[in-house]
Design an enzyme around this catalytic site. Sequence first.
Site, PDB file in Angstrom:
ATOM      1  N   PHE A 234       0.816  -1.228   0.000  1.00 28.89           N
ATOM      2  CA  PHE A 234       0.000   0.000   0.000  1.00 28.89           C
ATOM      3  C   PHE A 234       0.840   1.265   0.000  1.00 28.89           C
ATOM      4  O   PHE A 234       0.368   2.329   0.381  1.00 28.89           O
ATOM      5  CB  PHE A 234      -0.966   0.006   1.205  1.00 28.89           C
ATOM      6  CG  PHE A 234      -1.646  -1.312   1.455  1.00 28.89           C
ATOM      7  CD1 PHE A 234      -2.467  -1.879   0.489  1.00 28.89           C
ATOM      8  CD2 PHE A 234      -1.448  -2.015   2.635  1.00 28.89           C
ATOM      9  CE1 PHE A 234      -3.082  -3.103   0.697  1.00 28.89           C
ATOM     10  CE2 PHE A 234      -2.052  -3.242   2.847  1.00 28.89           C
ATOM     11  CZ  PHE A 234      -2.872  -3.789   1.879  1.00 28.89           C
ATOM     12  N   THR A 463      -1.737  -7.579  -6.223  1.00 26.34           N
ATOM     13  CA  THR A 463      -2.659  -6.880  -7.111  1.00 26.34           C
ATOM     14  C   THR A 463      -2.876  -7.592  -8.440  1.00 26.34           C
ATOM     15  O   THR A 463      -3.800  -7.263  -9.168  1.00 26.34           O
ATOM     16  CB  THR A 463      -2.102  -5.477  -7.400  1.00 26.34           C
ATOM     17  OG1 THR A 463      -0.704  -5.628  -7.713  1.00 26.34           O
ATOM     18  CG2 THR A 463      -2.243  -4.580  -6.204  1.00 26.34           C
ATOM     19  N   ILE A 633      -8.863  -2.845 -19.764  1.00 25.30           N
ATOM     20  CA  ILE A 633      -8.720  -3.729 -18.606  1.00 25.30           C
ATOM     21  C   ILE A 633      -8.075  -5.022 -19.089  1.00 25.30           C
ATOM     22  O   ILE A 633      -8.643  -5.771 -19.885  1.00 25.30           O
ATOM     23  CB  ILE A 633     -10.098  -3.993 -17.959  1.00 25.30           C
ATOM     24  CG1 ILE A 633     -10.711  -2.686 -17.441  1.00 25.30           C
ATOM     25  CG2 ILE A 633      -9.960  -5.023 -16.839  1.00 25.30           C
ATOM     26  CD1 ILE A 633      -9.899  -1.937 -16.397  1.00 25.30           C
ATOM     27  N   PRO A 636     -10.131  -8.662 -16.103  1.00 25.64           N
ATOM     28  CA  PRO A 636     -11.280  -8.160 -15.341  1.00 25.64           C
ATOM     29  C   PRO A 636     -11.353  -8.723 -13.920  1.00 25.64           C
ATOM     30  O   PRO A 636     -11.877  -8.060 -13.018  1.00 25.64           O
ATOM     31  CB  PRO A 636     -12.500  -8.623 -16.151  1.00 25.64           C
ATOM     32  CG  PRO A 636     -11.992  -9.289 -17.365  1.00 25.64           C
ATOM     33  CD  PRO A 636     -10.498  -9.388 -17.319  1.00 25.64           C
ATOM     34  N   GLU A 709      -5.082   2.337  -7.411  1.00 23.12           N
ATOM     35  CA  GLU A 709      -5.411   3.164  -6.254  1.00 23.12           C
ATOM     36  C   GLU A 709      -6.751   3.878  -6.344  1.00 23.12           C
ATOM     37  O   GLU A 709      -7.247   4.397  -5.348  1.00 23.12           O
ATOM     38  CB  GLU A 709      -4.271   4.179  -6.014  1.00 23.12           C
ATOM     39  CG  GLU A 709      -3.033   3.480  -5.495  1.00 23.12           C
ATOM     40  CD  GLU A 709      -1.753   4.290  -5.638  1.00 23.12           C
ATOM     41  OE1 GLU A 709      -1.448   5.038  -4.721  1.00 23.12           O
ATOM     42  OE2 GLU A 709      -1.045   4.149  -6.649  1.00 23.12           O
TER      43      GLU A 709
HETATM   44 MO1  MOS Z   1       1.043   3.771  -3.980  1.00 22.21          MO
HETATM   45  S1  MOS Z   1       0.677   4.655  -2.174  1.00 22.21           S
HETATM   46  O1  MOS Z   1       1.570   5.111  -4.920  1.00 22.21           O
HETATM   47  O2  MOS Z   1       2.341   2.675  -3.455  1.00 22.21           O
END
Ligand code: MOS
Length: 742
Positions: A234, A463, A633, A636, A709
């Site tokens: 993050f 991710t 995308i 998906p 993000e």
């Molecule tokens: Mo993200 S907070 O730009 O790793």
Amino acid sequence: MDGSIGIPVVRRDAAAKASGAAQYAADFPHAGTAYAALVTSKVARGRITAIDTMAAEAVPGVQMVLTHHSLNEGLGKETFAMKGGHMQSSFMPLTSDEVHYAGQIVCLLIADTQEAAEQAAGLVAVEYATEHASAAMDDPGHEEEPMEKKAIDVGDALAAFAAADVSVDATYLTPAQHHNPIELYAATCAWRDGKLLVNTPSQWVKGKQAALAEIFGIPMEDVHIESPYIGGGFGSKATLLAHTVLVAMAARRLGRPVKLVVPREAMFTVGSFRPATRSRVRLGAKKDGTLTAVLHDEVGQSAVIDHVAFPATEVTARMYASPNIRTRQATIATDVNTPGFQRAPAEAPGFFGFESAVDELAIKLGMDPVELRVRNEPERDPVKGLAWSSRSLVPCFRRGAELFGWSKRNPEVGSMTTPDGLLIGMGCATATYPSAMAPSSARVRLSADGTCVVYCGAHDLGTGAYTVLGQVAADVLGVPDELVRVHLGDSTLPSGPVAGGSITTGSSGAAVHMAALAVRDRLLAAAGDGNPAGWSLAGGQVIGPDGHGRPVAEVVGAVTGGVIEETADWKPDALSDDQMRAGLAGGMAFAGPTTEKHASYSFGAQFAEVHVDPLLRTVRVARMVGVFACGRIINPRTARSNLAGGMVWGASFALLEESQVDRPRARFANTDLAGYHISTNADIGEVVVETIHEDDLVVNPIGAKAVGEIGIVGMNAAIANAVYHATGTRVRKTPILVEDLL
Ligand code: MOS
């Protein structure tokens, strides 16, 4: 199975993670490892006057005790990432007796066992000369420091605001927050023949490699960073954290591998965090809802040791058409560890206030908040007049409203209830995130056994990069998914950029695409005995001018060495070759979101339904709908997961998350997962995510904008707007608590 672009391929790393086979940083075994523990400062500001380590050194198994007295070797200079370096902070602990924030590392203990290191840590006695400290920016006595270069002025916003038919002027607060990834910070450092190997969870292996080479005065190729899996980052694992340097130094002195796993409590202070913000938003409009003035003044919490800020005003200034725009930014220095990137660092806090103010304006105008946003949709970037590379915000709102059932909303406050008597509130907000790009290399190898392997020093934070980057190659080369392998998260791989700013898919994807095209060209040339004319690739066959096919594997098998392998360096158009080289060598080299010609952002529309208990005033998020336009995308399934995860975090932001400050002691108080509240499954109802297709070939040749993000942005405001609709109480701070609604 077809593994090409647009297919919801299952995560390549799913089985390894679910079965426990995946090795995280702290899982890598090294023979002869010694274990480290930390002592951190109990005071927030002052000097260490005495540090007694005698009892600690007497604990059986203790090998080394490092304090500011023992850290006296000449390390190379590395700088703070926001000043062109790679460090999380300008400040390096153990380099002096100064204490700048509570929780600062003041002693590192290394022993044969973790238990001995921790026992010893408990025996270190530190005395301080303390000075008055403040860890909260709204403590009295602070002064704002303006960031003059960040000011934006279009037209005369103050005059237009004063003359507006209808206006809103309100101030909104967001607190400090911490990332709290499940995987703790960790570093195992091992030296062999003057070369350094580091196992650490990393969003930037190349940057950390460059930094450690600089610090230890060794060539970059003598530093190896391994980070194949990351248990949540993050933003917290992007820059080099000081303790990694200390562990590497201890390992070199001891001549043994040293491992440190940072305990949860210290996670709040040995890394970064999301700083508190205060936004004053002023909006002026004509009676028909046409905006005439947009003003946003944002103040961000910074640290005495690093005046750093992540203002959202660059982005809020571009959201809506207005002839008059004015933004101002400032910081307030507090006695805390250096703040840093945390998922949508600027936008997540800044949009809470901005999008709450848009809702307040809609109510004053008696206008539907979706229609107010649609009415003020800008044709071009309202700050510089740049063309959008793509912008589908209005289609996002139209589709989101449909999916959510917005037309069933009665705009009257408190007018809707559930069958069991809970107040229903419905709110919406805009989401956006800049679509910047960075240089990346990638290598693609096609083998005679039919496999396609992608090598890239990019990162999968959970991710989906392992999956998505393989799809980009499979798409070009027509390789079925089960024959695709992807290697990421290692500094020996072709250089990838920092996994920050939601740039991985677009940037490293473009490099994989470029390398795969080069492999395809060679494959076609090989099939045509040096002349690719008339040859094409389809269904695992190379098809000749006469329409006859040869299996890809057969053509590759006939090539010398039995493999076709190509490496490509990709850069966004707006960067020079020099900037690309600097980026590939571990520098931070971003292009966008605005260039000379274009403004590139992902956009989205967030909707929330909350249920509020009329007596207890508890708020539940019954459902959320997010519709996003993020270019093409690639997958998906992983995109949905990312976006839904961001929305869940947005709900957490709105209702739960706050790093509470113990003001007299100037320290974060709730430094564990019992005290720091985050959403659990029970807090979250239905989550619906859709994406709107765009092919944004301005940003990169695969047409993919930022996904990572944007999901968190705007959801906090959508929930606050829904809470207002349910209760008539406008809460201008997060988290929105029961006591705010009494
Ligand atoms: Mo993200 S907070 O730009 O790793």
